[in-house]
Enzyme design. Structure first.
Site: not given
Length: 140
Positions: A15-17
């Site tokens: 995932t991203d942030a």
């Protein structure tokens, strides 16, 4: 023929942030699913690489349609269907769905080319073609 299914759990590293799956990771999920389908068919990709001058399947083209995001901890299923087989190529349809609610997240249309390790097109051996032919889907 039913689609080959491959489960994927979304981990933090995917995932991203914001906890949303980063777009390029869907390609990794789809690649893993294709590899497992080929293995399930009884085709040894290692043997293809090591026999004679060596051959392999390579992605010739991929069209992705991102429909909904996957999120951290989601359980996904990658569904792979063989659409058609040519002399040196295979067309696949892949869907990545969230298992909990069946929502289709990403749709992929993938064309694989069969090549030598020097990058030249090669004919898919008849036994390999036959194994894929047994999985051709009527859905298009």
């Amino acid at each position: 023929m039913n689609a080959h299914t491959f489960p994927v759990r979304v981990y933090y590293e995917d995932t991203d942030a914001g906890g949303i799956v980063y777009h390029s990771n869907y390609l990794k999920f789809a690649e893993r699913a294709r590899t497992e389908m080929v293995r399930e068919l009884g085709i040894s990709q290692r043997a293809m690489l090591e026999d004679g001058e060596g051959t392999a399947f390579a992605v010739r083209s991929a069209n992705l349609d991102f429909r909904r995001p996957a999120k951290l901890d989601d359980l996904l299923s990658v569904e792979t269907q063989v659409i058609s087989i040519g002399g040196a190529s295979i067309e696949l349809d892949q869907r990545i769905v969230r298992v909990d609610d069946g929502t289709e997240l990403v749709h992929l249309e993938v064309r694989l080319g069969y090549i030598t390790l020097s990058g030249k097109p090669a004919r898919i051996p008849a036994p390999v073609r036959d194994l894929f032919a047994n999985r051709i889907s009527e859905r298009r």
